[in-house]
Motif scaffolding. Structure first.
Motif, PDB file in Angstrom:
ATOM      1  N   MET A  64       0.845  -1.193   0.000  1.00 31.02           N
ATOM      2  CA  MET A  64       0.000   0.000   0.000  1.00 31.02           C
ATOM      3  C   MET A  64       0.887   1.252   0.000  1.00 31.02           C
ATOM      4  N   THR A  65       0.657   2.138  -0.944  1.00 32.86           N
ATOM      5  CA  THR A  65       1.419   3.376  -1.004  1.00 32.86           C
ATOM      6  C   THR A  65       0.962   4.338   0.092  1.00 32.86           C
ATOM      7  N   GLU A  66       1.897   4.793   0.898  1.00 30.43           N
ATOM      8  CA  GLU A  66       1.554   5.766   1.940  1.00 30.43           C
ATOM      9  C   GLU A  66       1.538   7.183   1.385  1.00 30.43           C
ATOM     10  N   SER A  67       2.459   7.463   0.456  1.00 28.82           N
ATOM     11  CA  SER A  67       2.513   8.782  -0.168  1.00 28.82           C
ATOM     12  C   SER A  67       3.326   8.692  -1.451  1.00 28.82           C
ATOM     13  N   ILE A  68       3.198   9.705  -2.277  1.00 28.42           N
ATOM     14  CA  ILE A  68       4.023   9.814  -3.476  1.00 28.42           C
ATOM     15  C   ILE A  68       4.692  11.182  -3.469  1.00 28.42           C
ATOM     16  N   ARG A  69       5.806  11.279  -4.163  1.00 27.98           N
ATOM     17  CA  ARG A  69       6.500  12.558  -4.322  1.00 27.98           C
ATOM     18  C   ARG A  69       6.488  12.920  -5.798  1.00 27.98           C
ATOM     19  N   ILE A  70       5.945  14.092  -6.089  1.00 24.70           N
ATOM     20  CA  ILE A  70       5.900  14.582  -7.463  1.00 24.70           C
ATOM     21  C   ILE A  70       6.806  15.807  -7.554  1.00 24.70           C
ATOM     22  N   ALA A  71       7.433  15.983  -8.702  1.00 21.77           N
ATOM     23  CA  ALA A  71       8.433  17.037  -8.820  1.00 21.77           C
ATOM     24  C   ALA A  71       8.404  17.676 -10.199  1.00 21.77           C
ATOM     25  N   ALA A  72       8.966  18.882 -10.265  1.00 22.26           N
ATOM     26  CA  ALA A  72       9.151  19.595 -11.529  1.00 22.26           C
ATOM     27  C   ALA A  72      10.574  20.113 -11.586  1.00 22.26           C
ATOM     28  N   TRP A  73      11.132  20.112 -12.808  1.00 23.84           N
ATOM     29  CA  TRP A  73      12.515  20.572 -12.966  1.00 23.84           C
ATOM     30  C   TRP A  73      12.715  21.073 -14.390  1.00 23.84           C
ATOM     31  N   ASN A  74      13.046  22.345 -14.514  1.00 26.27           N
ATOM     32  CA  ASN A  74      13.482  22.885 -15.801  1.00 26.27           C
ATOM     33  C   ASN A  74      14.958  22.526 -15.934  1.00 26.27           C
ATOM     34  N   VAL A  75      15.260  21.613 -16.863  1.00 29.03           N
ATOM     35  CA  VAL A  75      16.626  21.093 -16.970  1.00 29.03           C
ATOM     36  C   VAL A  75      17.485  21.887 -17.958  1.00 29.03           C
ATOM     37  N   ASN A  76      16.852  22.808 -18.711  1.00 28.65           N
ATOM     38  CA  ASN A  76      17.617  23.673 -19.626  1.00 28.65           C
ATOM     39  C   ASN A  76      18.533  22.843 -20.526  1.00 28.65           C
ATOM     40  N   SER A  77      17.914  21.917 -21.262  1.00 30.60           N
ATOM     41  CA  SER A  77      18.549  20.977 -22.199  1.00 30.60           C
ATOM     42  C   SER A  77      18.719  19.601 -21.553  1.00 30.60           C
ATOM     43  N   LEU A  78      17.851  18.689 -21.931  1.00 30.68           N
ATOM     44  CA  LEU A  78      17.932  17.336 -21.381  1.00 30.68           C
ATOM     45  C   LEU A  78      19.151  16.596 -21.920  1.00 30.68           C
ATOM     46  N   LYS A  79      19.580  16.923 -23.124  1.00 29.25           N
ATOM     47  CA  LYS A  79      20.790  16.298 -23.661  1.00 29.25           C
ATOM     48  C   LYS A  79      21.981  16.576 -22.747  1.00 29.25           C
ATOM     49  N   VAL A  80      22.088  17.818 -22.303  1.00 27.33           N
ATOM     50  CA  VAL A  80      23.190  18.195 -21.416  1.00 27.33           C
ATOM     51  C   VAL A  80      22.965  17.664 -20.005  1.00 27.33           C
ATOM     52  N   ARG A  81      21.722  17.728 -19.549  1.00 30.47           N
ATOM     53  CA  ARG A  81      21.435  17.457 -18.132  1.00 30.47           C
ATOM     54  C   ARG A  81      20.947  16.043 -17.835  1.00 30.47           C
ATOM     55  N   LEU A  82      20.873  15.158 -18.821  1.00 30.25           N
ATOM     56  CA  LEU A  82      20.406  13.795 -18.548  1.00 30.25           C
ATOM     57  C   LEU A  82      21.201  13.116 -17.434  1.00 30.25           C
ATOM     58  N   PRO A  83      22.530  13.227 -17.405  1.00 28.45           N
ATOM     59  CA  PRO A  83      23.263  12.622 -16.282  1.00 28.45           C
ATOM     60  C   PRO A  83      22.839  13.191 -14.934  1.00 28.45           C
TER      61      PRO A  83
END
Length: 281
Positions: free
Chosen positions: A1-20
């Motif tokens: 049973m899931t007690e809670s979830i964590r949701i998030a947002a992130w402007n990565v300013n280029s996923l190619k650069v920031r994927l790592p």
């Protein structure tokens, strides 16, 4: 049973650069036993065919993206381990997917919505949003921003009628109050803080959405974006322009809302930090 979830947002300013960075951050959150169950990304700066679905799948996340070349782009990543048993593939994970604001002609990829069935919870409608920057109040880009905000407001009126459990996450390019700006006097009347933009932000709250960050006592001068120039991060010369807005049903179950500045300290970082809200089942 899931007690809670964590949701998030992130402007990565280029996923190619920031994927790592994205993979590292997700791994570190998991290792700390604080996994991110849904991550909304903004400013991918890549076309759909370049999106790293397989790499993210290997990291434990199934993903949906709306991209374009060089600019904009949004995505939703969902942790497979957090999904209800009915979610077995792309179609059953991202229910009622929607790309861009209905009825609003726009080539820029700024909105991606989907309903997610998390384990042990009622479904949640998530929207990953990358609001226009606006450049300056006397520019055509600012006129576009205000028109886009009007269209967003109209669409969300309908969305909120259909989805009681609703979250709007992303880079809003609006600092809603002076408390969200490092130097309000210096920024007075400028883009990101102008009266029309703040009125539009308040208009979203008037629809029945709540700024999750302000549901809790927060340390002063807490920001989510710092300019790369003039040692902005080192001086904490920032703004809080990345937000998670929650409907009333999710507000009642929100346990926390924070900004994680750690990734901003890494080498070659995005100029934004991830924002996180925890929702109990």
């Amino acid at each position: 049973m899931t007690e809670s979830i964590r949701i998030a947002a992130w402007n990565v300013n280029s996923l190619k650069v920031r994927l790592p960075h994205v993979k590292r951050w997700l791994e570190e959150q998991e290792a700390a036993k604080k996994p991110i169950d849904a991550l909304c990304l903004q400013e991918l700066k890549m076309t759909d065919d370049k999106f790293p679905h397989q790499e993210l799948e290997a990291a434990g996340y199934i993903s949906l993206a709306a991209g374009q070349k060089t600019y904009n782009g949004v995505a939703i990543l969902v942790r497979r381990a957090a999904l209800a048993p009915i979610a077995t593939d792309l179609e059953t994970t991202f229910l009622k997917p929607l790309r861009n604001i209905p009825g609003y002609a726009d080539e820029q990829q700024r909105i991606l919505a989907a309903t997610i069935c998390f384990k042990g919870m009622q479904p949640i409608r998530l929207v990953s949003a990358y609001f226009p920057n606006g450049q300056s109040p006397d520019s055509e880009k600012f006129i576009y921003k205000l028109g886009w905000l009007t269209a967003l407001h109209s669409w969300l009126e309908t969305e909120l009628k259909d989805s009681a459990r609703f979250a709007l996450l992303g880079d809003f390019n609006i600092a809603p109050t002076d408390a969200d700006v490092h130097d309000p006097k210096a920024w007075e009347g400028q883009n990101l803080v102008s009266p029309p933009e703040r009125e539009a932000f308040q208009g979203l709250l008037d629809l029945g959405l709540y700024d999750s960050f302000r549901l809790f006592e927060q340390a002063p001068k807490t920001y989510s974006w710092w300019d790369y120039r003039m040692m902005g991060f080192r001086r904490n010369a920032g703004m809080r322009i990345d937000h998670i807005l929650l409907s009333d049903a999710l507000k009642a179950n929100c346990l926390s809302s924070i900004i994680d500045k750690v990734p901003r300290t890494w080498e070659q970082p995005s100029d934004h930090a991830p924002v996180i809200a925890e929702i109990k089942a």
